[in-house]
Enzyme design. Structure first.
Site, PDB file in Angstrom:
ATOM      1  N   ASP A 293       0.831  -1.202   0.000  1.00 55.15           N
ATOM      2  CA  ASP A 293       0.000   0.000   0.000  1.00 55.15           C
ATOM      3  C   ASP A 293       0.869   1.258   0.000  1.00 55.15           C
ATOM      4  OD1 ASP A 293      -2.356  -1.450   0.059  1.00 55.15           O
ATOM      5  OD2 ASP A 293      -2.516  -1.398   2.245  1.00 55.15           O
TER       6      ASP A 293
ATOM      7  N   TYR B  40       5.933  -8.685   8.504  1.00 53.18           N
ATOM      8  CA  TYR B  40       5.666  -7.252   8.642  1.00 53.18           C
ATOM      9  C   TYR B  40       5.913  -6.794  10.068  1.00 53.18           C
ATOM     10  CZ  TYR B  40       2.963  -7.841   4.286  1.00 53.18           C
ATOM     11  OH  TYR B  40       2.564  -8.135   3.005  1.00 53.18           O
TER      12      TYR B  40
ATOM     13  N   ASP C 272      -6.565   2.480   7.809  1.00 48.13           N
ATOM     14  CA  ASP C 272      -5.238   3.082   7.972  1.00 48.13           C
ATOM     15  C   ASP C 272      -5.403   4.596   7.887  1.00 48.13           C
ATOM     16  OD1 ASP C 272      -5.578   3.677   5.280  1.00 48.13           O
ATOM     17  OD2 ASP C 272      -3.850   2.515   4.585  1.00 48.13           O
TER      18      ASP C 272
ATOM     19  N   ARG D  16      -4.062  -4.276   7.366  1.00 52.73           N
ATOM     20  CA  ARG D  16      -5.052  -3.259   7.750  1.00 52.73           C
ATOM     21  C   ARG D  16      -6.297  -3.908   8.344  1.00 52.73           C
ATOM     22  NH1 ARG D  16      -6.729  -0.017   2.946  1.00 52.73           N
ATOM     23  NH2 ARG D  16      -5.720  -1.554   1.613  1.00 52.73           N
TER      24      ARG D  16
END
Length: 229
Positions: free
Chosen positions: A52, A80, A94, A186
């Site tokens: 993203d 992540y 987000d 997210r």
């Protein structure tokens, strides 16, 4: 890795540290332009898994004939790191969209945070964010979401192999997640907040690993200087 160490081949892979606010396509376009300047004609260039715009970190870019093997990377597990922020809801899950609702957080204990994280390890059902590139009725979902339209996103099965969390303060939770393809961090943020009887959104995200490939070995996109390749 400095500029002189970059060897951009017309057939190969490049590990990129994608900057904040860049789209994955921006990075692909940068490499494609560099190849054209170096070799005088266009090459196939593609990436092995979208990041993203508000995320940073490892993006694998394939060039030339190596684009045929992109799916090999997409099937690899991903790792992540980042921060969830509790107590507020954003429609995009987000910071792309503004906070639309707030929720209490004073009841959330450290033990609750650890126990909630455990419930997400394994195969889970996850609903992707409407602000995503997933196609719904032939259209990218985010195109409709950004116009304020309600979109029903079908849930999917994803696998979380590891989820570690550490409380930074009352509302910010650092995390490390190892997952398989198709996982939306997210959505994990949103679901994590709901599991705590509150809400949460993704404050920051860095992809640190794809399979055996690590962020520490990536080059900054700014170092792809077209005049020196």
């Amino acid at each position: 890795m400095n500029l002189n160490e970059i060897d951009l081949n017309k057939d190969g892979y490049l590990l990129i540290n994608k900057p904040y606010r860049w789209t994955s396509f921006d990075a692909v376009s940068k490499v494609r332009q560099a190849l054209k300047r170096k070799y005088g004609h266009r090459f196939k260039v593609g990436h092995a898994g979208t990041l993203d715009p508000l995320a940073t970190g490892l993006l694998i870019i394939a060039t030339g004939t190596y684009t045929k093997t992109i799916n090999d990377f997409r099937d690899m597990e991903k790792e992540y790191e980042g921060v969830f922020t509790l107590g507020a809801f954003r429609p995009s899950f987000d910071k792309e969209t503004a906070i639309t609702e707030t929720f209490p957080t004073s009841h959330i204990t450290d033990d609750m945070i650890q126990e909630a994280a455990k419930t997400f390890v394994g195969e889970i059902e996850q609903t992707p964010p409407a602000h995503s590139a997933i196609k719904v009725d032939g259209k990218r979902a985010y195109l409709s979401a950004r116009k304020g339209k309600d979109i029903e996103m079908p849930p999917r099965k994803v696998v979380i192999k590891l989820m570690e969390v550490k409380r930074l303060d009352e509302v910010n939770i650092a995390f490390r997640v190892v997952c398989e393809k198709g996982t939306y961090i997210r959505s994990l943020a949103r679901d994590f907040g709901e599991a705590l009887g509150s809400a949460a959104y993704l404050d920051s995200l860095v992809r640190t690993r794809i399979g055996k490939y690590e962020l520490k070995d990536a080059v900054m996109i700014e170092n792809i200087n077209n005049d020196k390749l």
